[in-house]
Design a protein around this motif. Structure first.
Motif, mmCIF file in Angstrom:
data_model
loop_
_atom_site.group_PDB
_atom_site.id
_atom_site.type_symbol
_atom_site.label_atom_id
_atom_site.label_comp_id
_atom_site.label_asym_id
_atom_site.label_seq_id
_atom_site.Cartn_x
_atom_site.Cartn_y
_atom_site.Cartn_z
ATOM 1 N N THR A 85 19.172 44.225 73.626
ATOM 2 C CA THR A 85 18.984 45.086 72.459
ATOM 3 C C THR A 85 19.108 44.247 71.189
ATOM 4 O O THR A 85 20.092 43.531 71.003
ATOM 5 C CB THR A 85 20.017 46.221 72.444
ATOM 6 O OG1 THR A 85 19.893 46.978 73.654
ATOM 7 C CG2 THR A 85 19.787 47.140 71.258
ATOM 8 N N HIS A 86 18.101 44.357 70.346
ATOM 9 C CA HIS A 86 18.046 43.575 69.114
ATOM 10 C C HIS A 86 17.812 44.527 67.939
ATOM 11 O O HIS A 86 17.106 45.526 68.070
ATOM 12 C CB HIS A 86 16.927 42.536 69.163
ATOM 13 C CG HIS A 86 16.961 41.670 70.385
ATOM 14 N ND1 HIS A 86 17.656 40.477 70.439
ATOM 15 C CD2 HIS A 86 16.392 41.834 71.615
ATOM 16 C CE1 HIS A 86 17.507 39.935 71.637
ATOM 17 N NE2 HIS A 86 16.744 40.739 72.371
ATOM 18 N N VAL A 87 18.381 44.169 66.812
ATOM 19 C CA VAL A 87 18.185 44.904 65.562
ATOM 20 C C VAL A 87 17.477 43.975 64.586
ATOM 21 O O VAL A 87 17.979 42.899 64.268
ATOM 22 C CB VAL A 87 19.518 45.395 64.970
ATOM 23 C CG1 VAL A 87 19.277 46.124 63.651
ATOM 24 C CG2 VAL A 87 20.230 46.313 65.953
ATOM 25 N N VAL A 88 16.303 44.390 64.147
ATOM 26 C CA VAL A 88 15.490 43.591 63.225
ATOM 27 C C VAL A 88 15.405 44.347 61.901
ATOM 28 O O VAL A 88 14.866 45.457 61.838
ATOM 29 C CB VAL A 88 14.080 43.338 63.798
ATOM 30 C CG1 VAL A 88 13.265 42.487 62.830
ATOM 31 C CG2 VAL A 88 14.175 42.665 65.159
ATOM 32 N N TYR A 89 15.943 43.751 60.849
ATOM 33 C CA TYR A 89 15.903 44.364 59.517
ATOM 34 C C TYR A 89 14.612 43.945 58.804
ATOM 35 O O TYR A 89 14.270 42.758 58.772
ATOM 36 C CB TYR A 89 17.122 43.943 58.690
ATOM 37 C CG TYR A 89 18.422 44.447 59.246
ATOM 38 C CD1 TYR A 89 18.884 45.722 58.939
ATOM 39 C CD2 TYR A 89 19.200 43.658 60.090
ATOM 40 C CE1 TYR A 89 20.079 46.194 59.451
ATOM 41 C CE2 TYR A 89 20.396 44.125 60.609
ATOM 42 C CZ TYR A 89 20.829 45.397 60.283
ATOM 43 O OH TYR A 89 22.017 45.873 60.794
ATOM 44 N N LEU A 90 13.920 44.917 58.267
ATOM 45 C CA LEU A 90 12.649 44.668 57.599
ATOM 46 C C LEU A 90 12.862 44.530 56.103
ATOM 47 O O LEU A 90 13.738 45.171 55.517
ATOM 48 C CB LEU A 90 11.672 45.818 57.885
ATOM 49 C CG LEU A 90 11.381 46.094 59.364
ATOM 50 C CD1 LEU A 90 10.388 47.236 59.501
ATOM 51 C CD2 LEU A 90 10.846 44.845 60.057
ATOM 52 N N LYS A 91 12.052 43.706 55.482
ATOM 53 C CA LYS A 91 12.150 43.460 54.047
ATOM 54 C C LYS A 91 11.092 44.227 53.258
ATOM 55 O O LYS A 91 11.353 44.672 52.151
ATOM 56 C CB LYS A 91 12.014 41.966 53.767
ATOM 57 C CG LYS A 91 13.097 41.113 54.408
ATOM 58 C CD LYS A 91 12.886 39.647 54.106
ATOM 59 C CE LYS A 91 13.968 38.774 54.740
ATOM 60 N NZ LYS A 91 13.744 37.331 54.460
ATOM 61 N N ASN A 92 9.896 44.356 53.806
ATOM 62 C CA ASN A 92 8.812 44.966 53.047
ATOM 63 C C ASN A 92 8.175 46.149 53.778
ATOM 64 O O ASN A 92 7.852 47.156 53.157
ATOM 65 C CB ASN A 92 7.726 43.917 52.746
ATOM 66 C CG ASN A 92 8.252 42.741 51.946
ATOM 67 O OD1 ASN A 92 8.469 42.840 50.751
ATOM 68 N ND2 ASN A 92 8.468 41.609 52.605
ATOM 69 N N ALA A 93 7.973 46.022 55.071
ATOM 70 C CA ALA A 93 7.311 47.082 55.819
ATOM 71 C C ALA A 93 8.256 48.264 56.034
ATOM 72 O O ALA A 93 9.479 48.159 55.874
ATOM 73 C CB ALA A 93 6.807 46.557 57.161
ATOM 74 N N VAL A 94 7.679 49.409 56.421
ATOM 75 C CA VAL A 94 8.443 50.622 56.720
ATOM 76 C C VAL A 94 8.662 50.681 58.222
ATOM 77 O O VAL A 94 7.703 50.581 59.005
ATOM 78 C CB VAL A 94 7.704 51.877 56.216
ATOM 79 C CG1 VAL A 94 8.514 53.128 56.523
ATOM 80 C CG2 VAL A 94 7.441 51.765 54.721
ATOM 81 N N ALA A 95 9.912 50.825 58.628
ATOM 82 C CA ALA A 95 10.260 50.729 60.045
ATOM 83 C C ALA A 95 9.525 51.767 60.889
ATOM 84 O O ALA A 95 8.973 51.456 61.945
ATOM 85 C CB ALA A 95 11.776 50.860 60.219
ATOM 86 N N LYS A 96 9.516 53.024 60.442
ATOM 87 C CA LYS A 96 8.915 54.072 61.263
ATOM 88 C C LYS A 96 7.407 53.887 61.413
ATOM 89 O O LYS A 96 6.824 54.341 62.399
ATOM 90 C CB LYS A 96 9.228 55.447 60.678
ATOM 91 C CG LYS A 96 8.617 55.694 59.309
ATOM 92 C CD LYS A 96 8.929 57.101 58.821
ATOM 93 C CE LYS A 96 8.280 57.383 57.470
ATOM 94 N NZ LYS A 96 8.556 58.756 57.002
ATOM 95 N N ASP A 123 15.317 52.978 62.453
ATOM 96 C CA ASP A 123 16.445 53.530 61.702
ATOM 97 C C ASP A 123 16.027 53.568 60.231
ATOM 98 O O ASP A 123 15.977 52.540 59.551
ATOM 99 C CB ASP A 123 17.688 52.670 61.891
ATOM 100 C CG ASP A 123 18.894 53.233 61.150
ATOM 101 O OD1 ASP A 123 18.929 54.462 60.955
ATOM 102 O OD2 ASP A 123 19.775 52.452 60.756
ATOM 103 N N GLU A 124 15.723 54.760 59.745
ATOM 104 C CA GLU A 124 15.193 54.889 58.396
ATOM 105 C C GLU A 124 16.246 54.592 57.332
ATOM 106 O O GLU A 124 15.904 54.158 56.227
ATOM 107 C CB GLU A 124 14.626 56.303 58.185
ATOM 108 C CG GLU A 124 13.463 56.641 59.105
ATOM 109 C CD GLU A 124 12.864 57.998 58.801
ATOM 110 O OE1 GLU A 124 13.201 58.548 57.740
ATOM 111 O OE2 GLU A 124 12.080 58.497 59.623
ATOM 112 N N ASN A 125 17.521 54.824 57.630
ATOM 113 C CA ASN A 125 18.561 54.596 56.618
ATOM 114 C C ASN A 125 18.661 53.126 56.231
ATOM 115 O O ASN A 125 18.840 52.788 55.054
ATOM 116 C CB ASN A 125 19.909 55.099 57.127
ATOM 117 C CG ASN A 125 19.927 56.607 57.306
ATOM 118 O OD1 ASN A 125 19.241 57.328 56.597
ATOM 119 N ND2 ASN A 125 20.708 57.079 58.265
#
Length: 677
Positions: A278-289, A324-326
């Protein structure tokens, strides 16, 4: 004076007693030997307890026969304890050690030796040891040049710097790849030994290590941090590079270093325990959903392409991708090989998107001319049993009947000249109403809606009024005879609407999906029966960055001529004008719509554009303030705050004379409007 004489006396006495005891003890003949000891071979022990350093220098000068020049800054108390007799050379080496302990150094010269603070010794004429030779274990302050053959000398400086005291000197000369060191001979000898161990030839063999579980990029990052940057150096000590395409590591350098790093890679390239995928990737510009559906499809194609690994992937668990939208992050549970493919896709998609500024210009010029001329007749013979008749024309054909009322009622046919003549009293009333009007209309409408949006994002701007339109009416009769009227209303935006969706292509071209509408309520309609004027364009166009393109237009020239007359009477020459009503109108309309897209490629250009628009609008407000407004104080005139109070113009666009505001360089609007208020 007396104190100085006493101090000098005791100093001379102390030195004499020390030398007397030492020389007497070491020069007495030994049993069985008749040969006398020469002065060069005479030995002595050196013992001082909290003695002045100048006293020690005097004693060493008398024993070794050297001349000393003492720097005024050389001061202090010295304690030396020795149990073994020493000759003159050994005594001088002990003396050098005493000086070093107290922060001083002896610089030998032709006729005298200078004793100075050690921090200044490296700037004096100290001894220089030839390349390839060593001075030995000594505390003499010397300079030596160390030759480095296999590694870069400049890269050894930060490694060896902690070994050289602050009063020493260490530098590299890249042209000949040597190290220059000024320090004690003993410390230079130690550094030379360390350099000889580091300066070893290494092989040029390169190994390719494929990884099965871990990511090559992550492994290289960990090892590079562990090596302290050695993997990135220019030496041949070790080189490690990640190949993301094959998920392999390229390893080169010394054999011992490769063996150690290869063993470390083997420990790191192991499968994770349950739940470790399980990995969590934080996005800088794109929208996760928005990326979930894309990555889900990519993961299925990756697993399908790896036919032999499909079973293993299923054994490790199903691939899940959630947003995760938050925190605008992606939570991915997937095997390492699948996650590497997904992460590569994420890196390509999670980029800063360009913005597009779209300026639409709607220019409409219309002119209209109309003329009306006609006569209406009315006769009333009701009191004399004569017939009643009306000849009516125009928009109000019964207006002439008001002239025959008692008293007469002047009801105009329309605007303009309305002249009534006839017999309006008594019986057999007869009247005529003449109507004449000429009208000219002219309209000049200019709208410049502006909109900024991201690449491939639809945006909309609406400027207008929300007008209610009655869609139905209903009247409900109450029990007490009252009525309750009820109406249904639908609201609609009337004004200017602009919808755009830009797509930036290669070569600075922009594809635009445009929907533009300009609507208004016709002036001649009131109440329930509202009539709206509408001009709209819906199209897709391709425009180069910064260019202007005409979207469409309308050129309309309408001529209307209308004649109303009484049959037969209206056909009589000249006299027939009394029984006609003529209306002539001509409308000419020019409508053009232009589009001007500009790509905002970076933050600096966006800030410059915003600064220019803001400054232009503020200048217009300042012009109104300078002219003044009637009936109100000038201080009450609205004014935007100065742009320099909250906005800093990027450096490439600043004016050297006035970096906060640069009105002179502001480009004019795409189309100038009428500046008159």
């Amino acid at each position: 004076m007396r104190g100085k004489l006493i101090e000098g006396f005791w100093r001379s006495l102390l030195i004499g007693l020390c030398w007397f005891s030492l020389v007497a003890a070491n020069t007495s003949p030994q049993p069985g030997k008749n040969k006398s000891v020469t002065p060069a071979r005479q030995e002595m022990t050196l013992n001082f307890a909290d003695a002045d350093i100048r006293t020690v220098i005097e004693a060493v000068a008398q024993r070794t026969g050297r001349n000393f020049i003492i720097d005024p800054r050389v001061k202090g108390k010295v304690t030396v304890i020795s149990q073994k007799a020493m000759d003159a050379n050994a005594l001088y080496e002990v003396f050098l050690s005493v000086l070093k302990v107290h922060g001083y150094a002896a610089i030998p010269g032709k006729n005298a030796t200078k004793v100075v603070p050690e921090v200044n010794a490296k700037q004096d004429a100290i001894e220089t040891i030839a390349r390839g030779k060593r001075r030995g274990i000594s505390d003499a302050f010397v300079t030596q040049v160390l030759e480095v053959k296999h590694v870069d000398a400049a890269q050894l400086v930060p490694i060896l710097r902690p070994l050289v005291p602050q009063r020493g000197h260490l530098a590299a000369y890249p042209a000949s790849n040597v190290l220059i060191i000024s320090d004690s001979a003993a410390n230079i000898s130690r550094i030379a030994t360390i350099v000889s161990r580091i300066d070893q030839a290494t092989g040029d063999e390169i190994e390719v290590i494929p990884l099965q579980h871990a990511s090559a990029t992550e492994i290289v990052r960990v090892i590079t941090q562990l090596e302290g940057g050695a993997a990135k150096s220019k030496t041949k000590r070790s080189k490690i590079i990640a190949d993301e395409r094959t998920n392999s590591i390229l390893l080169g350098g010394a054999v011992a270093s490769r063996v150690r790093i290869r063993a470390l890679i083997g420990h790191l390239d192991t499968p994770m325990e349950t739940g470790g995928n399980t990995h969590v990737v934080y996005l800088k510009n794109a929208v996760a959903k928005d990326l979930v559906s894309v990555l889900t499809g990519v993961s299925k194609s990756v697993v399908g392409a790896k036919g032999k690994q499909t079973a293993a992937s299923r054994a490790q668990g199903n691939i899940t991708i959630q947003a995760d939208e938050n925190t605008n992050a992606l939570v991915i549970n997937a095997p390492p090989d699948v996650f590497r493919s997904l992460r590569a896709v994420i890196q390509k998609l999670d980029i800063r998107r360009a913005q597009v500024l779209v300026e639409a210009v709607i220019a409409e010029v219309s002119t209209g001319t109309s003329t009306e001329l006609g006569v209406q007749w009315a006769a009333d013979g009701s009191s004399s049993d004569n017939p009643i008749g009306i000849i009516g024309f125009g928009s109000n054909p019964t207006a002439v009947a008001g002239l025959l009322e008692d008293p007469p009622i002047a009801t105009p046919v329309s605007s303009g000249l309305n002249l009534g003549v006839g017999k309006f009293t008594g019986g057999n009333k007869v009247g005529a109403l003449l109507n004449a009007i000429a009208a000219d209309t002219s309209n000049n409408i200019l709208s410049t809606p502006t909109l900024v949006t991201l690449d491939n994002e639809e945006a909309e701007i609406v400027v207008g009024n929300n007008v209610p339109f009655i869609t139905g009416q209903y009247t409900n009769a109450g029990t007490s005879g009252s009525t309750n009227p009820f109406s249904t209303v639908q609201r609609q935006d009337i004004g200017l609407t602009l919808k755009i969706k830009p797509q930036i292509n290669e070569g600075n071209a922009v594809k635009l999906d445009v929907e533009q509408e300009v609507s208004s309520i016709a002036e001649s309609t009131v109440g329930v029966d509202l009539i709206t004027n509408k001009r709209s364009i819906k199209t897709s166009v391709m425009v180069d960055d910064g260019q202007v393109l005409v979207l469409g237009g309308l050129i309309e020239d309408v001529l209307r001529e209308k004649e109303e007359r009484v049959p037969l009477l209206g056909d009589i020459p000249i006299l027939g004008w009394l029984f006609r009503y003529n209306t002539v109108s001509k409308d000419k309309k020019n409508l053009m719509v232009f589009l001007h897209p500009t790509i905002l490629k970076d933050a600096a250009f966006s800030a410059k554009l915003t600064h220019d628009k803001y400054t232009y609008l503020r200048n217009q407000q300042l012009a109104i303030m300078d002219r003044g407004v009637n009936f109100i104080d000038d201080d009450l005139t609205p004014l935007l705050p100065d742009v320099k109070n909250f906005m800093v113009l990027p450096a490439p666009f600043q004016d050297s004379k006035n970096p906060s505001v640069n009105d002179a360089s502001m480009p004019p609007p795409m189309i100038e409007g009428n500046e008159r208020e």
